[in-house]
Motif scaffolding. Structure first.
Motif, PDB file in Angstrom:
ATOM      1  N   LYS A 199      18.523  53.282  51.826  1.00 53.43           N
ATOM      2  CA  LYS A 199      17.097  53.417  51.534  1.00 53.43           C
ATOM      3  C   LYS A 199      16.229  53.028  52.718  1.00 53.43           C
ATOM      4  CE  LYS A 199      17.227  52.918  46.495  1.00 53.43           C
ATOM      5  NZ  LYS A 199      16.906  52.038  45.343  1.00 53.43           N
ATOM      6  N   ALA A 200      16.807  52.312  53.663  1.00 57.63           N
ATOM      7  CA  ALA A 200      16.041  51.949  54.854  1.00 57.63           C
ATOM      8  C   ALA A 200      15.658  53.191  55.644  1.00 57.63           C
ATOM      9  CB  ALA A 200      16.838  50.985  55.729  1.00 57.63           C
ATOM     10  N   ALA A 254      21.622  46.297  57.136  1.00 55.56           N
ATOM     11  CA  ALA A 254      22.949  46.187  57.738  1.00 55.56           C
ATOM     12  C   ALA A 254      23.878  45.347  56.883  1.00 55.56           C
ATOM     13  CB  ALA A 254      22.835  45.594  59.138  1.00 55.56           C
ATOM     14  N   ALA A 255      23.352  44.244  56.334  1.00 52.72           N
ATOM     15  CA  ALA A 255      24.174  43.383  55.483  1.00 52.72           C
ATOM     16  C   ALA A 255      24.672  44.152  54.261  1.00 52.72           C
ATOM     17  CB  ALA A 255      23.372  42.155  55.050  1.00 52.72           C
ATOM     18  N   GLU A 256      23.783  44.904  53.635  1.00 53.39           N
ATOM     19  CA  GLU A 256      24.189  45.693  52.463  1.00 53.39           C
ATOM     20  C   GLU A 256      25.256  46.717  52.842  1.00 53.39           C
ATOM     21  OE1 GLU A 256      23.478  45.061  49.473  1.00 53.39           O
ATOM     22  OE2 GLU A 256      21.559  44.013  49.400  1.00 53.39           O
ATOM     23  N   PHE A 257      25.095  47.314  54.021  1.00 55.87           N
ATOM     24  CA  PHE A 257      26.089  48.291  54.474  1.00 55.87           C
ATOM     25  C   PHE A 257      27.451  47.649  54.655  1.00 55.87           C
ATOM     26  CE2 PHE A 257      28.354  49.996  58.218  1.00 55.87           C
ATOM     27  CZ  PHE A 257      28.757  51.205  57.679  1.00 55.87           C
ATOM     28  N   SER A 278      16.626  55.388  61.403  1.00 58.74           N
ATOM     29  CA  SER A 278      16.045  54.407  62.316  1.00 58.74           C
ATOM     30  C   SER A 278      16.840  54.442  63.602  1.00 58.74           C
ATOM     31  CB  SER A 278      16.092  53.009  61.704  1.00 58.74           C
ATOM     32  OG  SER A 278      17.408  52.507  61.720  1.00 58.74           O
ATOM     33  N   ALA A 279      16.495  53.533  64.505  1.00 59.00           N
ATOM     34  CA  ALA A 279      17.239  53.459  65.761  1.00 59.00           C
ATOM     35  C   ALA A 279      18.589  52.802  65.565  1.00 59.00           C
ATOM     36  CB  ALA A 279      16.422  52.676  66.790  1.00 59.00           C
ATOM     37  N   TYR A 280      18.848  52.289  64.371  1.00 56.60           N
ATOM     38  CA  TYR A 280      20.065  51.526  64.113  1.00 56.60           C
ATOM     39  C   TYR A 280      21.074  52.365  63.333  1.00 56.60           C
ATOM     40  CZ  TYR A 280      17.037  47.732  65.575  1.00 56.60           C
ATOM     41  OH  TYR A 280      16.171  46.940  66.290  1.00 56.60           O
ATOM     42  N   ILE A 281      22.326  52.039  63.513  1.00 60.58           N
ATOM     43  CA  ILE A 281      23.408  52.845  62.959  1.00 60.58           C
ATOM     44  C   ILE A 281      23.617  52.636  61.468  1.00 60.58           C
ATOM     45  CG2 ILE A 281      25.163  51.109  63.561  1.00 60.58           C
ATOM     46  CD1 ILE A 281      25.650  54.943  63.653  1.00 60.58           C
ATOM     47  N   GLU A 282      23.371  51.427  60.955  1.00 55.42           N
ATOM     48  CA  GLU A 282      23.801  51.107  59.587  1.00 55.42           C
ATOM     49  C   GLU A 282      23.138  51.957  58.492  1.00 55.42           C
ATOM     50  OE1 GLU A 282      24.627  47.623  62.227  1.00 55.42           O
ATOM     51  OE2 GLU A 282      22.818  48.780  61.775  1.00 55.42           O
TER      52      GLU A 282
END
Length: 265
Positions: free
Chosen positions: A243-244, A216-219, A247-251
């Protein structure tokens, strides 16, 4: 007792104990096989474990048991978003808003979905409505700023000013555990915290959460650079975030969308 298992599952999901959350949901469902909220809760546990298909099965059952519960439909909408089935996600989130017209979270989710697809004007409309309905939602304000930055300089400046003002307001009475992180993101996007400061904030997350926070920080670092018209500098950060993977997360999903858009230019 089913309520106790449900509530403990919610706590465990928010502390990274996803297998234990699943076990609690299973027990709640054993006690009451028609307990739609337990299927809803278990859907989130499956999603956080990365099993989108299992999550969708549970939300389909929750909706079968109670098709008029907006939370059930909204959960399935987010699972469809994570899976990449955007038309189904749009349909679910729109239906959730029909069932609950003042659901700030549904407006925020649909706004993020539309942002992913590059539909920035409708995204801004939804995210603005989410902020209007829930002025304490810093996440919605952050994403409204990202959507505003794609419109024009006037919209972007107004959004930045609103986000800066939000930083000066006292936290809501029910202080969200993610609030410190959201404040760090908002400070970064308004020029009050550098890139390394945001990465340091991500590193302070709980161990189970650090990889997601780093992504998220990189995004958000990449987005800040894009807002400054520095696409060549933004791209490496967005690639790291992407590269993550899903996932359940938006970023990570948003980073993938941005990398794809940048490669098309």
């Amino acid at each position: 007792y089913k309520w106790a298992y449900y509530n403990r599952a919610w706590v465990r999901e928010n502390t990274g104990e996803f297998d234990k959350a699943l076990a609690d949901c299973n027990e709640a469902i054993r006690l009451d096989p028609k307990y739609d909220s337990a299927f809803n809760r278990r859907g989130y546990a499956w999603l956080l474990k990365g099993n989108v298909d299992k999550a969708l099965e549970d939300w389909n059952e929750a909706i079968r048991l109670d098709p008029n519960d907006a939370d059930n439909v909204m959960g399935r909408g987010w699972a469809n978003l994570v899976k990449g089935d955007y038309p189904k996600a749009e349909a679910d989130l729109t239906e959730a808003l029909r069932l609950s017209p003042n659901a700030s979270a549904a407006f925020a989710d649909r706004g993020q979905l539309r942002w992913l697809q590059g539909d920035f004007a409708p995204a801004l409309e939804d995210l603005s409505k989410a902020v209007e309905l829930d002025k304490d939602s810093l996440e919605a304000a952050i994403w409204r700023h990202l959507a505003s930055a794609r419109q024009n300089a006037t919209e972007a400046a107004a959004s930045k000013a609103a986000l800066t003002a939000a930083l000066k307001e006292p936290p809501p009475k029910a202080f969200d555990v993610d609030r410190a992180w959201e404040l760090a993101v908002a400070r970064h996007l308004t020029g009050n915290l550098g890139a390394q400061g945001l990465l340091d904030a991500a590193a302070k997350a709980e161990p189970w959460q650090r990889a997601q926070r780093r992504s998220a920080a990189e995004f958000f670092i990449g987005e800040g650079l894009l807002i400054q018209k520095k696409a060549s500098l933004a791209l490496p950060h967005l690639q790291k975030a992407a590269k993550a993977g899903p996932s359940a997360y938006i970023e990570p999903l948003a980073a993938q969308a941005e990398v794809s858009r940048l490669h098309k230019k």
